[in-house]
Design a protein around this motif. Structure first.
Motif, PDB file in Angstrom:
ATOM      1  N   THR A  18      30.947 -19.567 -24.441  1.00  9.43           N
ATOM      2  CA  THR A  18      32.209 -19.804 -24.258  1.00  9.43           C
ATOM      3  C   THR A  18      32.400 -18.961 -23.200  1.00  9.43           C
ATOM      4  OG1 THR A  18      33.080 -18.491 -25.779  1.00  9.43           O
ATOM      5  CG2 THR A  18      32.922 -20.741 -26.464  1.00  9.43           C
ATOM      6  N   LEU A  19      33.625 -19.428 -22.263  1.00 10.29           N
ATOM      7  CA  LEU A  19      34.345 -18.611 -21.261  1.00 10.29           C
ATOM      8  C   LEU A  19      35.705 -18.569 -21.417  1.00 10.29           C
ATOM      9  CD1 LEU A  19      34.059 -16.870 -18.605  1.00 10.29           C
ATOM     10  CD2 LEU A  19      34.169 -18.980 -17.380  1.00 10.29           C
ATOM     11  N   THR A  20      36.520 -17.756 -21.814  1.00 11.80           N
ATOM     12  CA  THR A  20      37.860 -17.838 -21.777  1.00 11.80           C
ATOM     13  C   THR A  20      38.386 -17.172 -20.505  1.00 11.80           C
ATOM     14  OG1 THR A  20      37.780 -16.960 -24.020  1.00 11.80           O
ATOM     15  CG2 THR A  20      39.943 -16.608 -22.969  1.00 11.80           C
ATOM     16  N   VAL A  21      39.251 -18.022 -20.033  1.00 10.44           N
ATOM     17  CA  VAL A  21      40.209 -17.968 -18.667  1.00 10.44           C
ATOM     18  C   VAL A  21      41.513 -17.389 -19.061  1.00 10.44           C
ATOM     19  CG1 VAL A  21      40.662 -18.594 -16.439  1.00 10.44           C
ATOM     20  CG2 VAL A  21      38.527 -19.302 -17.374  1.00 10.44           C
ATOM     21  N   ASP A  22      41.992 -16.231 -18.740  1.00 10.67           N
ATOM     22  CA  ASP A  22      43.384 -15.846 -18.996  1.00 10.67           C
ATOM     23  C   ASP A  22      44.320 -15.807 -17.529  1.00 10.67           C
ATOM     24  OD1 ASP A  22      43.216 -15.586 -21.767  1.00 10.67           O
ATOM     25  OD2 ASP A  22      41.895 -13.897 -21.484  1.00 10.67           O
ATOM     26  N   ALA A  23      45.270 -16.389 -17.423  1.00  6.88           N
ATOM     27  CA  ALA A  23      46.043 -16.168 -16.314  1.00  6.88           C
ATOM     28  C   ALA A  23      47.446 -15.382 -16.556  1.00  6.88           C
ATOM     29  CB  ALA A  23      46.584 -17.525 -15.752  1.00  6.88           C
ATOM     30  N   TYR A  24      47.502 -14.337 -15.651  1.00  9.55           N
ATOM     31  CA  TYR A  24      48.975 -13.438 -15.887  1.00  9.55           C
ATOM     32  C   TYR A  24      49.762 -13.441 -14.647  1.00  9.55           C
ATOM     33  CZ  TYR A  24      45.842 -11.526 -19.801  1.00  9.55           C
ATOM     34  OH  TYR A  24      45.230 -11.350 -20.906  1.00  9.55           O
ATOM     35  N   ALA A  25      50.885 -13.441 -15.020  1.00  8.33           N
ATOM     36  CA  ALA A  25      51.995 -13.170 -13.845  1.00  8.33           C
ATOM     37  C   ALA A  25      52.992 -12.377 -14.259  1.00  8.33           C
ATOM     38  CB  ALA A  25      52.394 -14.713 -13.497  1.00  8.33           C
ATOM     39  N   ALA A  70      41.536 -21.812 -11.636  1.00  9.32           N
ATOM     40  CA  ALA A  70      40.436 -21.103 -12.160  1.00  9.32           C
ATOM     41  C   ALA A  70      39.551 -21.824 -13.253  1.00  9.32           C
ATOM     42  CB  ALA A  70      41.200 -19.635 -12.720  1.00  9.32           C
ATOM     43  N   GLU A  71      40.029 -22.550 -14.124  1.00  9.11           N
ATOM     44  CA  GLU A  71      39.360 -23.221 -15.215  1.00  9.11           C
ATOM     45  C   GLU A  71      38.484 -24.185 -14.405  1.00  9.11           C
ATOM     46  OE1 GLU A  71      40.003 -25.894 -19.045  1.00  9.11           O
ATOM     47  OE2 GLU A  71      41.620 -25.435 -17.638  1.00  9.11           O
ATOM     48  N   VAL A  72      38.888 -24.896 -13.703  1.00 10.76           N
ATOM     49  CA  VAL A  72      38.071 -26.095 -12.842  1.00 10.76           C
ATOM     50  C   VAL A  72      37.085 -25.405 -11.952  1.00 10.76           C
ATOM     51  CG1 VAL A  72      37.991 -27.854 -11.286  1.00 10.76           C
ATOM     52  CG2 VAL A  72      39.927 -28.010 -13.069  1.00 10.76           C
ATOM     53  N   ALA A  73      37.478 -24.382 -11.354  1.00  9.12           N
ATOM     54  CA  ALA A  73      36.392 -23.765 -10.342  1.00  9.12           C
ATOM     55  C   ALA A  73      35.299 -23.163 -11.285  1.00  9.12           C
ATOM     56  CB  ALA A  73      37.268 -22.713  -9.656  1.00  9.12           C
ATOM     57  N   ALA A  74      35.574 -22.681 -12.460  1.00  5.18           N
ATOM     58  CA  ALA A  74      34.603 -21.880 -13.175  1.00  5.18           C
ATOM     59  C   ALA A  74      33.705 -23.100 -13.959  1.00  5.18           C
ATOM     60  CB  ALA A  74      35.287 -21.353 -14.544  1.00  5.18           C
ATOM     61  N   ILE A  83      33.007 -25.944 -12.234  1.00  2.56           N
ATOM     62  CA  ILE A  83      31.964 -26.593 -11.203  1.00  2.56           C
ATOM     63  C   ILE A  83      31.113 -25.311 -10.742  1.00  2.56           C
ATOM     64  CG2 ILE A  83      32.189 -27.109  -8.622  1.00  2.56           C
ATOM     65  CD1 ILE A  83      35.153 -27.997  -9.021  1.00  2.56           C
ATOM     66  N   TYR A  84      31.230 -23.998 -10.864  1.00  9.49           N
ATOM     67  CA  TYR A  84      30.489 -23.180 -10.278  1.00  9.49           C
ATOM     68  C   TYR A  84      29.417 -22.841 -11.398  1.00  9.49           C
ATOM     69  CZ  TYR A  84      34.252 -22.145  -6.926  1.00  9.49           C
ATOM     70  OH  TYR A  84      35.197 -22.189  -6.204  1.00  9.49           O
ATOM     71  N   SER A  85      29.725 -23.152 -12.735  1.00 12.45           N
ATOM     72  CA  SER A  85      28.868 -22.913 -13.690  1.00 12.45           C
ATOM     73  C   SER A  85      27.801 -24.129 -13.698  1.00 12.45           C
ATOM     74  CB  SER A  85      29.500 -22.952 -15.123  1.00 12.45           C
ATOM     75  OG  SER A  85      30.264 -21.726 -15.411  1.00 12.45           O
ATOM     76  N   HIS A  86      28.313 -25.307 -13.408  1.00 13.89           N
ATOM     77  CA  HIS A  86      27.470 -26.427 -13.049  1.00 13.89           C
ATOM     78  C   HIS A  86      26.405 -26.376 -12.110  1.00 13.89           C
ATOM     79  CE1 HIS A  86      25.788 -30.370 -12.768  1.00 13.89           C
ATOM     80  NE2 HIS A  86      26.406 -30.587 -11.401  1.00 13.89           N
ATOM     81  N   TYR A  87      27.047 -25.723 -10.810  1.00 14.32           N
ATOM     82  CA  TYR A  87      25.870 -25.415  -9.566  1.00 14.32           C
ATOM     83  C   TYR A  87      25.179 -24.266  -9.857  1.00 14.32           C
ATOM     84  CZ  TYR A  87      27.489 -29.526  -6.863  1.00 14.32           C
ATOM     85  OH  TYR A  87      27.799 -30.682  -6.303  1.00 14.32           O
ATOM     86  N   TYR A  88      25.838 -23.266 -10.231  1.00 12.39           N
ATOM     87  CA  TYR A  88      24.952 -22.110 -10.178  1.00 12.39           C
ATOM     88  C   TYR A  88      24.577 -21.355 -11.609  1.00 12.39           C
ATOM     89  CZ  TYR A  88      27.841 -22.208  -6.108  1.00 12.39           C
ATOM     90  OH  TYR A  88      28.457 -22.414  -5.012  1.00 12.39           O
TER      91      TYR A  88
END
Length: 802
Positions: free
Chosen positions: A425-432, A475-479, A481-486
Motif C-alpha cells: 500500500t501507499l498512503t498519500v496525505d495532503a496538508y494545508a 497526487a494520488e492519480v500521479a502516484a 500512473i508512475y507506479s504503473h510506468y516505473y
C-alpha cells in the motif's frame, strides 16, 4: 518552575537537557588550524626560470620570477606565492567541455598570461618547485600582499574556508592531493584553478575546475575528472551511514539540535570531517560517543562559516567514528505568521555529511515543537505526545535516504490509500495550513474584517484546506500512473504539504513541498497575476510527486546527472496530462512549450539548446549565457530525451509495454542508489528495439551523442500527399533534414490524420546528414479517408521546422 534535577526543564523553554548539562566549547581551537588561519609567506624565497608545473591537465609555465613559500604546519608546506611572468595553458579533455569553453571565451583552449599566482596545496608542489630553483631570492612585501588578497577573497567573497580544506591534508598521515592556483591574469583577473581528489564542493563542481570570478559571481570555464578525462565527482573521504537527530523548534523558529553521526572512512587517513551546516546554526559542543571533547572548526556566520570536526585520531579506510554535535541558531526556520513556518535550510538544518543527493543514510529523529503546531517529517512516525506546551514526535527512516526534512504548521489533513495487486500500500496525505502568512493576511477576509464601511479585503477568505481534495487527487492519480510506468517506490507513504513559498515546489523523500499559491482558487490566483491556466500550475504537483521516483528512489551521482531527476520528473508530468485529460490538447501543448523553451533566444541572445548539453547542469547559467539557461534547458530537454525514447519504443502491438519494462528495470536496479547518465544509457541499450539500432551496432551511441552529450537541433521540411487509388492510397513523401553535421542520424515518425479525427502512426523515416529523402509508398484502404500526412504528431523528435 520545575528544578533541573534529572534534566527536567520548564516546557515553555523548549530546550534539551544537554544544553544545561554540557559546557560550551570554543571553536577553531586546534593548534594546526590556528596556524593555517594566520599563515603568510615568511621569507623562504627562490628564483625560478622556465619552470613547468603540470596539475590536473593544466600546464603552468613560470617563465621568470620569484617564489616565496608559506611556513610548514605539522611538517607540511601548504602554500607558495609566485611574482613574475607566467603562463597557464589548458585543453579541456572532452568535446562538451571544449564547447563550453568556446561559448564563454571564444576559444576551445585556454591560455592566460599572469604576473601573480598564489598556490595552496597538500600535495608535493613545494618539493616540485624547489627542485627547479635557480637560486635564492629576496623577500618582498608583494608576496604577503598577494597571499592576503586570496585569504580575503576566500573568506569574504567565496565564503569558503580553504584553511579547513588544507587542515584535512595537514593532519592526515596519508599523502594529499589538493592543489589550488589563484591567478591574477592579464585578461581574467580572478582565476581559480583547483584539483581536489575529494571532488565536488560549493566552489569546485568536480575534481578539476577552472573558475573565473566576476562581479556576477563564479563562472566555471571547465570542470572534469582528470583520471578518466570525463565527468566525475571524485572520491569522498568518508560517509555517514546513520544519524540520530534531536531537534527543538521554538515558536519564533529558533532551532536547537543534537546530532549523533556515525562516520565511515572511504579512504586512509581521514582526520577531519567537514559537514554541511547552515551558517547561523552555531555549534557549541562536539564530543565522541564516549564523551571526549573534539576540536571543531566554524568561523563567523557571515564569512567562511564551513563546519568541520577534527576526529580523535585519523581513520583508516573502513574504520568508523561516532561524533555528537550540539548546535543552535535562528533563520533556519522562519515564522511567517499565521502558523506558517518556512524551512529555509532544507539540506543543512542538521550536520549533513552527504556531499550530494546521491549519498544515502538512515535517520532516527525526535522533534520538539510548540503545542498546537504539527510537524510532518520524512520517515515513519513512531510516536507523538503532548506534555505541557510541547509536542514531541519520533520518526524513523525505514530505508536509507539521500536527505531528510520537515514541514511545520497548523494543518488540516486529508488522506488516500492506494493498494497494489502485490498487497503493498501507499498512503498519500495532503496538508494545508488553516491561516495565511502575515504578508498575505491583508489580502484575505477573516471573521473580524467586516468594517463599518462594509469594505472587505480583495481576495475574500483564505481557505487553503478547501483545495486539499484537488491536491490529494492529483497526487494520488500521479502516484498510480508512475507506479504503473516505473514500479513501486520503497516508501509506505508520501505527505503533500503546503509551504509558505509561492513560486516553487520541492520534493524530499516522502515529503513534498507545494507552493501556497497552488492552494488558492483561480479568482485569487488571477488577482495575484499568477495565470492559473499556465502549464506550471497544471504540472507542479505531478512534477514534485514524480521526484519520489526521480531524485529520491533513484538518485543522481553529480550535477552532470541531475538532468535525469528534473527531466524525468517533467516527462512524468506529461504522462499525467496524457492520462488525465479527455483530449490530448494539454499533453501536446506541454511538449510544444518545452520545444519553445529550448529554441527561443534569451536576453543574452542565446537559444538554451545551443549553450551546452544537459550534462553541463547548473554551469549552463552564467552572466554571459543568461541565468535562465539551466531552467530552460535541463528541465525541457531532459524531459524530451526520455519522451523520445518512449516514442521510439512504442509499438502498435505492445503500446508502451517495452518502455514500461525498461523503466521498471531501471528503478529496480538503482533503487536507493545513484545512477549516472552512462548507467541510464546502458539500461536503454539493454531494452532497445531493432528499430532503435540506427547505426547497426546495437548501441544508442547515436542518440546519446546527438541529444544527451550534444547540442544538435535538426531542422525538417516535410511534404506528404496521400492520393486515393484503386488499392487504397499512393503516399508520396519528401523529407529534408538540415542544421546538422554529416553523421547526424535520426528516425522521424510519419502519421496519418483521418477524416474521423483519429491519428495513426505509419512508421519512421530514417535520415542521415543534411540531405533530402523522397519515397513513394502504397497504402491500403482505411476505415476513414486520409485527411493529412504529417510528421512528429506527438512531438516524438526534438527538432525545428522550416
Amino acid at each position: 518552575m520545575r528544578t533541573y534535577a534529572g534534566c527536567s526543564l520548564p516546557a515553555l523553554l523548549l530546550l534539551t537537557c544537554s544544553a544545561i548539562a554540557n559546557p560550551q566549547q570554543s571553536p577553531n581551537a586546534n593548534a594546526a588550524y590556528r596556524q593555517l588561519r594566520a599563515l603568510a609567506p615568511a621569507g623562504d624565497a627562490i628564483a625560478v626560470k622556465d619552470l613547468t608545473l603540470q596539475r590536473g591537465g593544466a600546464t603552468f609555465t613560470f617563465q621568470s620570477g620569484n617564489i616565496e613559500f608559506y611556513p610548514a604546519v605539522n611538517g607540511k608546506v601548504t602554500g607558495a606565492v609566485f611574482l613574475g611572468q607566467g603562463h597557464l595553458h589548458l585543453q579541456p579533455p572532452t568535446p562538451e567541455e571544449q564547447h563550453n569553453l568556446k561559448i564563454l571565451t571564444h576559444s576551445d583552449t585556454f591560455d592566460e598570461d599572469f604576473t601573480q599566482a598564489v598556490l595552496r596545496f597538500t600535495d608535493a608542489t613545494a618539493a616540485d618547485l624547489r627542485k627547479s630553483s635557480v637560486g635564492p631570492a629576496s623577500p618582498d612585501a608583494g608576496f604577503e600582499h598577494a597571499a592576503a588578497q586570496l585569504r580575503s577573497f576566500h573568506r569574504d567573497t567565496l565564503l569558503d574556508n580553504i584553511d579547513l580544506r588544507l587542515l584535512e591534508g595537514v593532519l592526515s598521515p596519508a599523502p594529499g592531493g589538493y592543489f589550488l592556483a589563484a591567478i591574477r591574469g592579464d585578461k581574467d583577473h580572478h582565476l581559480l584553478f583547483t584539483v581536489d581528489p575529494h571532488g565536488a564542493s560549493d566552489v569546485e563542481p568536480e575534481q578539476v575546475s577552472l573558475m573565473n570570478w566576476n562581479t556576477w559571481g563564479p563562472m566555471f570555464l571547465t570542470a572534469y575528472d582528470p583520471a578518466s578525462s570525463s565527468a566525475g565527482s571524485g572520491q569522498e573521504a568518508f560517509q555517514a551511514d546513520h544519524e540520530d537527530l534531536d531537534t527543538t523548534i521554538q515558536k519564533n523558529g529558533f532551532l536547537t539540535g543534537i546530532a549523533t553521526v556515525h562516520l565511515i572512512a572511504d579512504q586512509d587517513g581521514v582526520a577531519v570531517a567537514p559537514m554541511a551546516l547552515f551558517p547561523t546554526l552555531r555549534v557549541s559542543r562536539v564530543v565522541t560517543d564516549s564523551g571526549q571533547p573534539l576540536d571543531f572548526v566554524q568561523e563567523d556566520k557571515d564569512h567562511d562559516a564551513d563546519f568541520g570536526v577534527i576526529l580523535a585520531k585519523p581513520l583508516a579506510k573502513g574504520e568508523s567514528a561516532t561524533v555528537r554535535i550540539e548546535y543552535a541558531g535562528k533563520d533556519v526556520v522562519r515564522n511567517e505568521g499565521g502558523a506558517n513556518y518556512y524551512p529555509v535550510a532544507r539540506q543543512s538544518w542538521y550536520p549533513n555529511a552527504g556531499s550530494s543527493l546521491g549519498d544515502y543514510t538512515t535517520y532516527q529523529m525526535t522533534f520538539h515543537v510548540p503545542k498546537g503546531l504539527e510537524l510532518i517529517a520524512t520517515g515513519t512516525k513512531l510516536s507523538e505526545k503532548t506534555e505541557g506546551k510541547v509536542t514531541t514526535s519520533e520518526w524513523k527512516t525505514d530505508v536509507p535516504l539521500p536527505v531528510v526534512g520537515f514541514n511545520l504548521g497548523q494543518f488540516q489533513q486529508k488522506e488516500a490509500q492506494l493498494r497494489w495487486k502485490s498487497g503493498e500500500t501507499l498512503t498519500v496525505d495532503a496538508y494545508a495550513n488553516t491561516m495565511p502568512p502575515d504578508e498575505m493576511a491583508g489580502l484575505f477576509q477573516s471573521a473580524s474584517d467586516a468594517g463599518a464601511d462594509g469594505s472587505t479585503p480583495p481576495l475574500g477568505s483564505f481557505d487553503a484546506p478547501r483545495m486539499l481534495p484537488v491536491e490529494l487527487s492529483q497526487a494520488e492519480v500521479a502516484a498510480q500512473i508512475y507506479s504503473h510506468y516505473y514500479g513501486l517506490i520503497p516508501f509506505s507513504h508520501v505527505a503533500i504539504t503546503q509551504q509558505f513559498a509561492c513560486n516553487y515546489g520541492q520534493s524530499w523523500p516522502m515529503l513534498v513541498f507545494l507552493p501556497i499559491c497552488g492552494f488558492l482558487d483561480q479568482t485569487q490566483q488571477h488577482f495575484l497575476g499568477l495565470q492559473p491556466e499556465d502549464m506550471y500550475w497544471k504540472t507542479v504537483t505531478p512534477h514534485e510527486v514524480a521526484h519520489q521516483w526521480w531524485g529520491q528512489t533513484v538518485g543522481f551521482r553529480s550535477y552532470r546527472d541531475q538532468w535525469m531527476s528534473e527531466g524525468f520528473a517533467d516527462a512524468s508530468a506529461a504522462l499525467f496530462l496524457e492520462a488525465t485529460r479527455p483530449k490530448p490538447d494539454d499533453y501536446l501543448d506541454f511538449w510544444k512549450q518545452q520545444q519553445q523553451l529550448l529554441t527561443q533566444k534569451n536576453e543574452m541572445g542565446f537559444r538554451p539548446i545551443d549553450v551546452g548539453p544537459v550534462t553541463m547542469g547548473f554551469r549552463l547559467s552564467t552572466s554571459k549565457t543568461g541565468w535562465s539557461v539551466y531552467q530552460n534547458l535541463v528541465y525541457p530537454k531532459g524531459a524530451y530525451i526520455l519522451h523520445m525514447i518512449r516514442m521510439m519504443m512504442w509499438t502498435s502491438q505492445q503500446g508502451d509495454q517495452p518502455y514500461i519494462d525498461m523503466m521498471h528495470d531501471f528503478v529496480s536496479t538503482y533503487r536507493l542508489k545513484v545512477a549516472t547518465t552512462e548507467d541510464f544509457k546502458a539500461m536503454v541499450e539493454k531494452h532497445m528495439t531493432r528499430q532503435m539500432d540506427l547505426e547497426g551496432n546495437h548501441t544508442m551511441d547515436w542518440f546519446f551523442r546527438e541529444y544527451v552529450y550534444g547540442t544538435d537541433l535538426p531542422v525538417y521540411h516535410f511534404e506528404g500527399v496521400a492520393t486515393p487509388n484503386e488499392n487504397g492510397y499512393s503516399l508520396h513523401i519528401i523529407l529534408k533534414q538540415s542544421g546538422v553535421g554529416p553523421d547526424f542520424v535520426n528516425a522521424v515518425p510519419v502519421y496519418l490524420r483521418l477524416d474521423n479525427g483519429k491519428v495513426m502512426r505509419l512508421g519512421s523515416f530514417r535520415i542521415t546528414g543534411t540531405t533530402t529523402e523522397e519515397q513513394t509508398l502504397q497504402l491500403p484502404r482505411f476505415p476513414s479517408d486520409v485527411k493529412q500526412v504529417l510528421i512528429n504528431y506527438n512531438y516524438d523528435v526534438l527538432c525545428a521546422y522550416n
